[in-house]
Enzyme design. Structure first.
Site, PDB file in Angstrom:
ATOM      1  N   SER A  37      36.032 -16.661   3.164  1.00 46.23           N
ATOM      2  CA  SER A  37      37.022 -17.697   3.456  1.00 46.23           C
ATOM      3  C   SER A  37      36.757 -18.222   4.867  1.00 46.23           C
ATOM      4  O   SER A  37      36.732 -17.444   5.822  1.00 46.23           O
ATOM      5  CB  SER A  37      38.416 -17.064   3.342  1.00 46.23           C
ATOM      6  OG  SER A  37      39.424 -17.987   3.651  1.00 46.23           O
ATOM      7  N   LYS A  42      34.795 -20.498   0.439  1.00 44.11           N
ATOM      8  CA  LYS A  42      36.136 -21.102   0.369  1.00 44.11           C
ATOM      9  C   LYS A  42      36.439 -21.731   1.721  1.00 44.11           C
ATOM     10  O   LYS A  42      36.278 -21.090   2.758  1.00 44.11           O
ATOM     11  CB  LYS A  42      37.146 -20.013   0.024  1.00 44.11           C
ATOM     12  CG  LYS A  42      38.594 -20.288   0.402  1.00 44.11           C
ATOM     13  CD  LYS A  42      39.520 -19.256  -0.248  1.00 44.11           C
ATOM     14  CE  LYS A  42      40.763 -19.004   0.582  1.00 44.11           C
ATOM     15  NZ  LYS A  42      41.658 -17.989  -0.028  1.00 44.11           N
ATOM     16  N   LYS A  84      39.268 -23.774   4.076  1.00 40.17           N
ATOM     17  CA  LYS A  84      40.679 -24.120   4.265  1.00 40.17           C
ATOM     18  C   LYS A  84      40.778 -25.621   4.529  1.00 40.17           C
ATOM     19  O   LYS A  84      39.962 -26.181   5.274  1.00 40.17           O
ATOM     20  CB  LYS A  84      41.247 -23.352   5.462  1.00 40.17           C
ATOM     21  CG  LYS A  84      41.271 -21.842   5.263  1.00 40.17           C
ATOM     22  CD  LYS A  84      42.343 -21.436   4.255  1.00 40.17           C
ATOM     23  CE  LYS A  84      42.499 -19.930   4.183  1.00 40.17           C
ATOM     24  NZ  LYS A  84      43.563 -19.528   3.251  1.00 40.17           N
ATOM     25  N   ASP A 108      41.169 -24.260  -0.200  1.00 42.05           N
ATOM     26  CA  ASP A 108      42.495 -23.625  -0.169  1.00 42.05           C
ATOM     27  C   ASP A 108      43.398 -24.435   0.759  1.00 42.05           C
ATOM     28  O   ASP A 108      43.143 -24.525   1.959  1.00 42.05           O
ATOM     29  CB  ASP A 108      42.382 -22.179   0.320  1.00 42.05           C
ATOM     30  CG  ASP A 108      43.704 -21.408   0.231  1.00 42.05           C
ATOM     31  OD1 ASP A 108      44.725 -22.016  -0.174  1.00 42.05           O
ATOM     32  OD2 ASP A 108      43.703 -20.205   0.559  1.00 42.05           O
ATOM     33  N   GLU A 167      43.050 -24.127  -4.379  1.00 41.10           N
ATOM     34  CA  GLU A 167      44.072 -23.091  -4.279  1.00 41.10           C
ATOM     35  C   GLU A 167      45.333 -23.676  -3.646  1.00 41.10           C
ATOM     36  O   GLU A 167      45.274 -24.336  -2.608  1.00 41.10           O
ATOM     37  CB  GLU A 167      43.497 -21.959  -3.411  1.00 41.10           C
ATOM     38  CG  GLU A 167      44.158 -20.619  -3.575  1.00 41.10           C
ATOM     39  CD  GLU A 167      43.505 -19.566  -2.674  1.00 41.10           C
ATOM     40  OE1 GLU A 167      42.299 -19.658  -2.384  1.00 41.10           O
ATOM     41  OE2 GLU A 167      44.233 -18.665  -2.256  1.00 41.10           O
ATOM     42  N   ASP A 194      48.302 -19.132  -5.476  1.00 34.99           N
ATOM     43  CA  ASP A 194      48.334 -17.973  -4.579  1.00 34.99           C
ATOM     44  C   ASP A 194      49.802 -17.710  -4.217  1.00 34.99           C
ATOM     45  O   ASP A 194      50.486 -16.922  -4.892  1.00 34.99           O
ATOM     46  CB  ASP A 194      47.452 -18.279  -3.341  1.00 34.99           C
ATOM     47  CG  ASP A 194      47.521 -17.258  -2.218  1.00 34.99           C
ATOM     48  OD1 ASP A 194      48.356 -16.351  -2.272  1.00 34.99           O
ATOM     49  OD2 ASP A 194      46.743 -17.367  -1.245  1.00 34.99           O
ATOM     50  N   LYS A 216      46.940 -11.210  -4.938  1.00 31.88           N
ATOM     51  CA  LYS A 216      46.957 -10.427  -3.702  1.00 31.88           C
ATOM     52  C   LYS A 216      47.933  -9.292  -3.936  1.00 31.88           C
ATOM     53  O   LYS A 216      49.150  -9.518  -4.057  1.00 31.88           O
ATOM     54  CB  LYS A 216      47.443 -11.268  -2.521  1.00 31.88           C
ATOM     55  CG  LYS A 216      46.437 -12.271  -2.029  1.00 31.88           C
ATOM     56  CD  LYS A 216      46.882 -12.912  -0.739  1.00 31.88           C
ATOM     57  CE  LYS A 216      45.973 -14.077  -0.422  1.00 31.88           C
ATOM     58  NZ  LYS A 216      46.434 -14.837   0.750  1.00 31.88           N
ATOM     59  N   GLY A 240      42.832 -12.042  -0.256  1.00 29.91           N
ATOM     60  CA  GLY A 240      42.927 -11.127   0.883  1.00 29.91           C
ATOM     61  C   GLY A 240      43.883 -11.618   1.940  1.00 29.91           C
ATOM     62  O   GLY A 240      44.301 -12.787   1.950  1.00 29.91           O
TER      63      GLY A 240
END
Ligand code: OSB
Ligand code: MG
Length: 383
Positions: free
Chosen positions: A146, A172, A174, A199, A224, A249, A273, A301
């Site tokens: 990430s 991934k 952000k 995400d 996400e 998520d 998670k 995570g």
């Protein structure tokens, strides 16, 4: 299998410097924070669990402060002195406390570790015992990495290249408003073939649907949590407008949420998670929901220390976890971590599960103490 009786529980609030902080649409944490739970059984077995709460209530309403309040005041009295035949008995013991999933998860995780150690088995095997036949642990998890919001596309591409060179085969990124379509376009031009996902951490609303549709041209594995952190209904309106699968998520707090979201068509993929859903018992229920619905599943995570990552890795080695997980190697997070040996990524983007009973890694007391000192020096007023 042997029961355990919970004798004492010690709480260690720690801060660890990050090797590379993770900037998300809701901000950036200055340190890794967590409350490590050290549980001892009457037979002298020690189990470790991680409450991976952040400092600021940005991702979750839980914080270091709420966990430091609810654990000693309400949760520990419900488990101390109790005899536990199976770690899956823990949720019923603590059900009178509503919410506080991360605190409950850390406590349950310490029981899983102690119980597995008392019975001489690894956590993956302990988890698999609660699944239908054939769900045999693989011994490793397939993982990705990430990457936070960076100052430029150029800087993002440099980090991606470094991670690809280290072995990560799923990236991934952000995103946030203004850091989305152009980012995806720039990264795709430079890396046309990588497995890429985004995400949003709840940064958009349904009014952004036209912008989100533009992301369909970049061949993303998923997007996400584009919409509100507590929403399922509007994601249900968005998903049919997108080709890109939505993964939820923040919105999924239980197996019932996962079932509702999948059956409504609010998402096609679940990020599990264990901390967010309140423990591995609930995680096993979500796993079964995804298997029953043929839905892709991966383990997310919270930038866990080695304590939380060891058990998440064991869960992620179960065969119903079908997509790469947000569980990276130790050197992506901390130098040093509180556990040894470090987790190392292999060239095929996998990390082996630690061998041995329970979490399978050793917790170093002096590193925990150093983390406690840093926490006390930085945030004495928060716990
Ligand atoms: O949304 O998945 C998220 C970390 C903190 C809060 C929210 C998220 C994350 C991550 C971490 O993406 C991924 C990792 O632990 O490697
Ligand atoms: Mg997320």
């Amino acid at each position: 299998m042997k029961s355990i009786t919970i004798d004492t529980v010690a709480l260690h609030a720690i801060a660890l410097p990050f090797v590379e902080p993770l900037r998300t649409s809701f901000g950036e944490e200055p340190f890794k924070s967590a409350i490590l739970i050290e549980l001892k059984t009457t037979d002298g077995v020690t189990g470790w669990g991680e409450v991976s709460t952040e400092i600021h209530p940005g991702y979750s309403s839980e914080t270091m402060g709420t966990a430091a309040h609810v654990l000693p005041q309400f949760l520990l009295p419900l488990v101390i002195g109790q005899t536990v035949a199976s770690p899956t008995d823990v949720p019923a013991l603590i059900a009178s406390v509503r919410g506080h999933h991360m605190a409950k998860h850390g406590l349950e995780a310490a029981v899983w570790d102690a119980w597995a150690k008392a019975n001489g088995i690894g956590l993956a095997e302990a988890f698999a015992a609660h699944l239908p036949e054939g769900h045999t642990p693989k011994g490793y998890a397939t993982v990705g990495v990430s990457i936070g919001i960076k100052p430029s596309i150029e800087a993002t591409c440099a980090v991606i290249q470094k991670r690809l060179d280290q072995g990560y085969r799923r990236i991934k990124l952000k995103i946030e408003p203004g850091w989305d379509v152009e980012l995806a376009r720039g990264v795709r031009e430079r890396f046309p073939d990588i497995t890429l996902m985004l995400d949003a951490n709840s940064a958009y609303t349904l009014a952004d649907a036209d912008m989100l549709k533009q992301l369909d041209t970049f061949g993303l594995l998923m997007i996400e949590q584009p919409l509100a952190y507590d929403d399922i209904y509007e994601h249900r309106k968005l998903q049919p407008q997108l080709k890109t699968p939505i993964c939820l998520d923040e919105s999924i707090l239980s197996a019932d949420d996962a079932r509702m979201a999948l059956e409504l068509g609010a998402c096609r993929i679940i990020n599990l998670k264990p901390a967010r859903v309140g423990g591995y018992s609930e995680s096993l229920e979500i796993y079964k929901v995804c298997v029953d619905h043929d839905a892709p599943l991966w383990v997310g995570g919270m930038m866990e220390t080695g304590v939380g990552r060891a058990s998440n890795l064991a869960f992620a080695s179960l065969p119903g976890v079908t997509l790469p997980c947000d569980i990276s190697a130790t050197d992506r997070y901390f130098n040093p971590d509180v556990t040894e040996p470090p987790f190392v990524i292999r060239p095929d983007s996998t990390i082996p599960v630690a061998a041995g009973a329970g979490i399978g890694v050793e917790v170093l007391a002096e590193r925990v103490h150093a983390g406690e000192h840093l926490w006390q020096a930085q945030y004495p007023y928060l716990t």
